[in-house]
Design a protein around this motif. Structure first.
Motif, PDB file in Angstrom:
ATOM      1  N   LEU A  78     -18.138   2.032   1.128  1.00  0.00           N
ATOM      2  CA  LEU A  78     -18.513   2.474  -0.215  1.00  0.00           C
ATOM      3  C   LEU A  78     -17.603   3.598  -0.705  1.00  0.00           C
ATOM      4  O   LEU A  78     -17.249   3.669  -1.879  1.00  0.00           O
ATOM      5  N   ARG A  79     -17.191   4.464   0.218  1.00  0.00           N
ATOM      6  CA  ARG A  79     -16.341   5.607  -0.117  1.00  0.00           C
ATOM      7  C   ARG A  79     -14.854   5.334   0.119  1.00  0.00           C
ATOM      8  O   ARG A  79     -14.039   6.239   0.035  1.00  0.00           O
ATOM      9  N   ARG A  80     -14.532   4.093   0.437  1.00  0.00           N
ATOM     10  CA  ARG A  80     -13.148   3.710   0.732  1.00  0.00           C
ATOM     11  C   ARG A  80     -12.545   4.612   1.812  1.00  0.00           C
ATOM     12  O   ARG A  80     -11.470   5.169   1.658  1.00  0.00           O
ATOM     13  N   GLY A  81     -13.263   4.728   2.904  1.00  0.00           N
ATOM     14  CA  GLY A  81     -12.844   5.618   3.974  1.00  0.00           C
ATOM     15  C   GLY A  81     -12.061   4.949   5.079  1.00  0.00           C
ATOM     16  O   GLY A  81     -11.712   5.602   6.065  1.00  0.00           O
ATOM     17  N   HIS A  82     -11.793   3.660   4.961  1.00  0.00           N
ATOM     18  CA  HIS A  82     -11.044   2.969   6.005  1.00  0.00           C
ATOM     19  C   HIS A  82      -9.593   3.438   6.012  1.00  0.00           C
ATOM     20  O   HIS A  82      -9.040   3.862   4.985  1.00  0.00           O
ATOM     21  N   VAL A  83      -8.980   3.357   7.160  1.00  0.00           N
ATOM     22  CA  VAL A  83      -7.590   3.781   7.307  1.00  0.00           C
ATOM     23  C   VAL A  83      -6.689   2.850   6.501  1.00  0.00           C
ATOM     24  O   VAL A  83      -6.814   1.628   6.573  1.00  0.00           O
TER      25      VAL A  83
END
Length: 201
Positions: A78-83
């Motif tokens: 949801l927060r676009r926290g992927h590497v």
């Protein structure tokens, strides 16, 4: 022109607290696992004093960390926290960045769907309840001959699968939403751009 931006904003407002609290729960699980590991290690060092390791500590770490990971994934997506590797993307114009964001979210949604599907089938193989008719309706496969448990603590494996399946299901739903959101950003020509219909009143 974006696709139902007001509905998209409402959907995010509904998904955000669910994903956040699931991540909090994952954090609580990890803290509990860490405390248990410390206590188990101290117990091993103090065997001479009548203490000892916590029985099944390896099983608890394995189950707890596995469940927590799935509880973090929805919030991360949801927060676009992927590497990401942005060396190429940073040189692109805003619409190009939005296109790559849409492609990335689409691939993650595909992966999340496969993960949820395979986890559901795995859960069905471990879950020893329901009649064959209900299992057929729910596409759970054949009932296992015996309920599988962990080796030392004899925790039913279906419980661990079921708890992780909750996180996998929410991850899939959030990933589908992220595709919708990134498609709207692509149509708007810039990531994070909102339309007047999305703006709070």
């Amino acid at each position: 022109m974006q696709i139902a931006p007001a509905a998209q904003a409402r959907t995010e407002r509904a998904l955000e607290p669910l994903a956040r609290w699931l991540a909090y729960l994952g954090g609580v699980i990890l803290v509990a696992v860490a405390i248990m590991v410390v206590a188990s290690i101290i117990g091993r060092r103090l065997i001479f004093a009548g203490l000892g390791p916590i029985p099944g500590d390896y099983e608890l770490v394995e189950a707890g960390v596995g469940i927590a990971v799935f509880y973090f994934l929805p919030w991360c997506q949801l927060r676009r926290g992927h590497v990401t590797v942005d060396i190429l993307v940073d040189t692109l114009p805003k619409r190009g960045k939005a296109l790559f964001g849409f492609l990335g979210d689409s691939l993650i949604a595909l992966a999340a769907g496969v993960i949820f599907w395979r986890f559901y089938l795995g859960f069905g193989e471990k879950f020893p309840y329901f009649s064959e008719a209900w299992r057929d309706r729910l596409a759970m496969g054949y009932k296992p001959f015996f309920p599988e448990t962990s080796y030392e603590l004899e925790i039913p494996i279906w419980i661990i699968y079921g708890l992780a399946l909750i996180g996998a299901a929410v991850f899939f739903v959030v990933s589908l939403y992220a595709v919708w959101r990134s498609l709207n950003w692509l149509l708007a020509g810039e990531e994070g751009r909102t339309t007047p219909e999305e703006s709070p009143i």
